[in-house]
Design a protein around this motif. Structure first.
Motif, PDB file in Angstrom:
ATOM      1  N   MET A 178     113.055  71.537  81.039  1.00 37.14           N
ATOM      2  CA  MET A 178     113.515  71.456  82.424  1.00 37.14           C
ATOM      3  C   MET A 178     113.732  70.003  82.819  1.00 37.14           C
ATOM      4  O   MET A 178     113.150  69.089  82.234  1.00 37.14           O
ATOM      5  N   GLY A 179     114.560  69.817  83.830  1.00 34.02           N
ATOM      6  CA  GLY A 179     114.830  68.455  84.273  1.00 34.02           C
ATOM      7  C   GLY A 179     115.022  68.357  85.774  1.00 34.02           C
ATOM      8  O   GLY A 179     115.250  69.363  86.455  1.00 34.02           O
ATOM      9  N   TRP A 180     114.902  67.137  86.277  1.00 31.47           N
ATOM     10  CA  TRP A 180     115.210  66.811  87.667  1.00 31.47           C
ATOM     11  C   TRP A 180     116.325  65.761  87.668  1.00 31.47           C
ATOM     12  O   TRP A 180     116.288  64.794  86.899  1.00 31.47           O
ATOM     13  N   ALA A 234     116.929  71.668  87.069  1.00 33.81           N
ATOM     14  CA  ALA A 234     117.898  72.318  86.207  1.00 33.81           C
ATOM     15  C   ALA A 234     117.245  72.746  84.903  1.00 33.81           C
ATOM     16  O   ALA A 234     116.244  72.168  84.472  1.00 33.81           O
ATOM     17  N   ARG A 235     117.868  73.765  84.286  1.00 33.41           N
ATOM     18  CA  ARG A 235     117.368  74.266  83.016  1.00 33.41           C
ATOM     19  C   ARG A 235     118.177  73.682  81.876  1.00 33.41           C
ATOM     20  O   ARG A 235     119.408  73.721  81.875  1.00 33.41           O
ATOM     21  N   ASN A 236     117.480  73.163  80.868  1.00 36.63           N
ATOM     22  CA  ASN A 236     118.113  72.556  79.706  1.00 36.63           C
ATOM     23  C   ASN A 236     118.486  73.637  78.695  1.00 36.63           C
ATOM     24  O   ASN A 236     117.675  74.497  78.375  1.00 36.63           O
ATOM     25  N   ARG A 255     116.500  70.120  72.255  1.00 34.08           N
ATOM     26  CA  ARG A 255     116.120  68.733  72.515  1.00 34.08           C
ATOM     27  C   ARG A 255     115.985  68.528  74.011  1.00 34.08           C
ATOM     28  O   ARG A 255     116.789  69.041  74.798  1.00 34.08           O
ATOM     29  N   VAL A 256     115.002  67.767  74.423  1.00 31.50           N
ATOM     30  CA  VAL A 256     114.829  67.462  75.845  1.00 31.50           C
ATOM     31  C   VAL A 256     115.952  66.522  76.255  1.00 31.50           C
ATOM     32  O   VAL A 256     116.078  65.427  75.725  1.00 31.50           O
ATOM     33  N   ARG A 269     109.291  72.199  76.806  1.00 31.56           N
ATOM     34  CA  ARG A 269     108.805  73.538  77.118  1.00 31.56           C
ATOM     35  C   ARG A 269     107.308  73.579  77.377  1.00 31.56           C
ATOM     36  O   ARG A 269     106.860  74.243  78.307  1.00 31.56           O
ATOM     37  N   LEU A 270     106.552  72.872  76.572  1.00 27.05           N
ATOM     38  CA  LEU A 270     105.096  72.878  76.740  1.00 27.05           C
ATOM     39  C   LEU A 270     104.577  71.593  77.381  1.00 27.05           C
ATOM     40  O   LEU A 270     103.365  71.390  77.445  1.00 27.05           O
ATOM     41  N   GLY A 271     105.491  70.755  77.846  1.00 31.29           N
ATOM     42  CA  GLY A 271     105.087  69.536  78.547  1.00 31.29           C
ATOM     43  C   GLY A 271     104.673  68.393  77.660  1.00 31.29           C
ATOM     44  O   GLY A 271     104.119  67.401  78.148  1.00 31.29           O
TER      45      GLY A 271
END
Length: 124
Positions: free
Chosen positions: A34-36, A97-99, A103-104, A53-55
């Motif tokens: 996830m992103g901002w 937003a959802r990635n 890859r992050v 996903r798991l931070g």
């Protein structure tokens, strides 16, 4: 289909803090990075931060490093943005937003679903 809903924006003074939340509908929230992002009037949408996903993997934009912190609670389908030491230049609409990639990501093109945004205004 996924729906993202941001909340927590508002009008604050320089130096204050705010915490934004983004709740995702649907299942499999923990399967996605996830992103901002944020967008100020007349400017392009800017990457703020993203989380895996798991931070375990987190990236920050240079302008917010050391002041903003992203976190997530997969049990609540929620990603947070803690914003400290706010500056007038942080004024913008903030979007989660959802990635779509494993890859992050930091580019807007790597995100498929977006929230409606929440306004953050920082007065000097």
């Amino acid at each position: 289909q996924v729906a993202l809903a941001e909340s927590g924006g508002g009008l604050v003074q320089a130096g204050d803090s705010l915490r934004l939340s983004c709740v995702a509908s649907g299942r499999s929230f923990s399967s996605y990075n996830m992103g901002w992002f944020r967008q100020a009037p007349g400017k392009e949408r800017e990457f703020v931060t993203s989380i895996s996903r798991l931070g375990r993997t987190i990236y920050y934009g240079d302008s917010v490093k050391g002041r903003f912190t992203i976190s997530r609670d997969n049990a609540k389908n929620t990603v947070y943005l803690q914003m400290n030491s706010l500056k007038p230049e942080d004024t913008a609409v903030y979007y989660c937003a959802r990635n779509i990639n494993l890859r992050v990501g930091t580019a807007t093109s790597e995100y498929d679903f977006w929230g409606q945004g929440t306004q953050v205004t920082v007065s000097s």
